[in-house]
Design an enzyme around this catalytic site. Structure first.
Site, mmCIF file in Angstrom:
data_model
loop_
_atom_site.group_PDB
_atom_site.id
_atom_site.type_symbol
_atom_site.label_atom_id
_atom_site.label_comp_id
_atom_site.label_asym_id
_atom_site.label_seq_id
_atom_site.Cartn_x
_atom_site.Cartn_y
_atom_site.Cartn_z
ATOM 1 N N GLN A 193 5.617 -0.234 2.452
ATOM 2 C CA GLN A 193 4.721 0.645 1.676
ATOM 3 C C GLN A 193 5.541 1.497 0.724
ATOM 4 O OE1 GLN A 193 2.195 3.283 4.009
ATOM 5 N NE2 GLN A 193 0.855 3.695 2.275
ATOM 6 N N HIS B 63 -3.970 1.249 0.416
ATOM 7 C CA HIS B 63 -4.468 0.252 -0.538
ATOM 8 C C HIS B 63 -4.363 -1.120 0.085
ATOM 9 C CE1 HIS B 63 -0.204 1.047 -1.242
ATOM 10 N NE2 HIS B 63 -0.087 -0.234 -1.492
ATOM 11 N N HIS C 65 -3.886 -5.115 -0.787
ATOM 12 C CA HIS C 65 -3.474 -6.072 -1.811
ATOM 13 C C HIS C 65 -4.369 -7.311 -1.773
ATOM 14 C CE1 HIS C 65 0.572 -4.341 -2.772
ATOM 15 N NE2 HIS C 65 0.464 -3.854 -1.550
HETATM 16 P P1 AMP Z 1 2.903 -1.104 -1.522
HETATM 17 O O1 AMP Z 1 4.329 -1.569 -1.632
HETATM 18 O O2 AMP Z 1 2.099 -1.873 -0.511
HETATM 19 O O3 AMP Z 1 2.823 0.399 -1.331
HETATM 20 O O4 AMP Z 1 2.237 -1.472 -2.903
HETATM 21 C C1 AMP Z 1 2.228 -0.638 -3.998
HETATM 22 C C2 AMP Z 1 1.746 -1.480 -5.156
HETATM 23 O O5 AMP Z 1 1.262 -0.615 -6.153
HETATM 24 C C3 AMP Z 1 2.826 -2.341 -5.784
HETATM 25 O O6 AMP Z 1 2.389 -3.700 -5.806
HETATM 26 C C4 AMP Z 1 2.990 -1.764 -7.189
HETATM 27 O O7 AMP Z 1 3.262 -2.744 -8.147
HETATM 28 C C5 AMP Z 1 1.628 -1.139 -7.419
HETATM 29 N N1 AMP Z 1 1.582 -0.005 -8.311
HETATM 30 C C6 AMP Z 1 2.354 1.110 -8.284
HETATM 31 N N2 AMP Z 1 1.969 1.975 -9.237
HETATM 32 C C7 AMP Z 1 0.927 1.409 -9.882
HETATM 33 C C8 AMP Z 1 0.088 1.799 -10.966
HETATM 34 N N3 AMP Z 1 0.257 2.970 -11.588
HETATM 35 N N4 AMP Z 1 -0.890 0.958 -11.356
HETATM 36 C C9 AMP Z 1 -1.067 -0.231 -10.736
HETATM 37 N N5 AMP Z 1 -0.324 -0.657 -9.699
HETATM 38 C C10 AMP Z 1 0.677 0.149 -9.300
#
Ligand code: AMP
Ligand code: ZN
Length: 136
Positions: free
Chosen positions: A94, A100, A102
């Site tokens: 994370q 969130h 995916h």
């Molecule tokens: P996680 O590693 O599960 O916390 O996933 C975070 C996800 O959020 C990653 O796939 C990032 O590419 C995505 N992410 C981070 N900032 C943004 C943003 N401002 N808009 C869209 N996606 C984002």
């Protein structure tokens, strides 16, 4: 909603995003660093850092929405498969500490790697774990 949380701001429309779907409780956006074409994220509008903090109501709704989005995205993108996953805690991958989910369309030729090396266990360990987790 947390002032410090970027996904709170995105979910609640204070920062623009490529929104695929929105209702009172959730916003679904395209990931800015997609693992594959069409990689999207379901964001609850109410802040919860992770699954432990997520309300049972949101938890029960989020998978229904994931199912609907998977069907709609598969129709539109003609992907060959689909991963739905979410990470809790840094050690689990994370990076944004607002829950969130995916939604990752998968294609025969994609470069996505989600996996682990299958481990080994024993019947004794399985029995111990059952007792431990069931709280017996
Ligand atoms: P996680 O590693 O599960 O916390 O996933 C975070 C996800 O959020 C990653 O796939 C990032 O590419 C995505 N992410 C981070 N900032 C943004 C943003 N401002 N808009 C869209 N996606 C984002
Ligand atoms: Zn938040």
């Amino acid at each position: 909603m947390s002032d410090q949380c970027i996904f709170c701001k995105i979910a609640n429309g204070m920062i623009p995003s490529a929104t695929l779907y929105e209702d009172e409780e959730f916003r679904v956006i395209l990931d800015l660093n997609p693992a594959a074409r069409g990689h999207a994220l379901i964001l609850p509008k109410e802040h919860a850092a992770n699954i432990y903090e997520l309300s049972e109501h949101a938890a029960s709704e989020v998978f229904v929405l994931a199912k609907k989005m998977a069907a709609k995205m598969t129709d539109a993108l003609h992907c060959d498969g689909f991963n739905i996953l979410q990470n809790n805690g840094e050690v689990a991958g994370q990076t944004v500490f607002h829950f969130h989910m995916h939604l990752i369309p998968r294609y025969e030729s994609d470069q996505v790697s989600i996996g682990w090396k299958p481990g080994e266990t024993t019947q004794e360990e399985l029995n111990d774990l059952v007792k431990l987790i069931r709280g017996e």
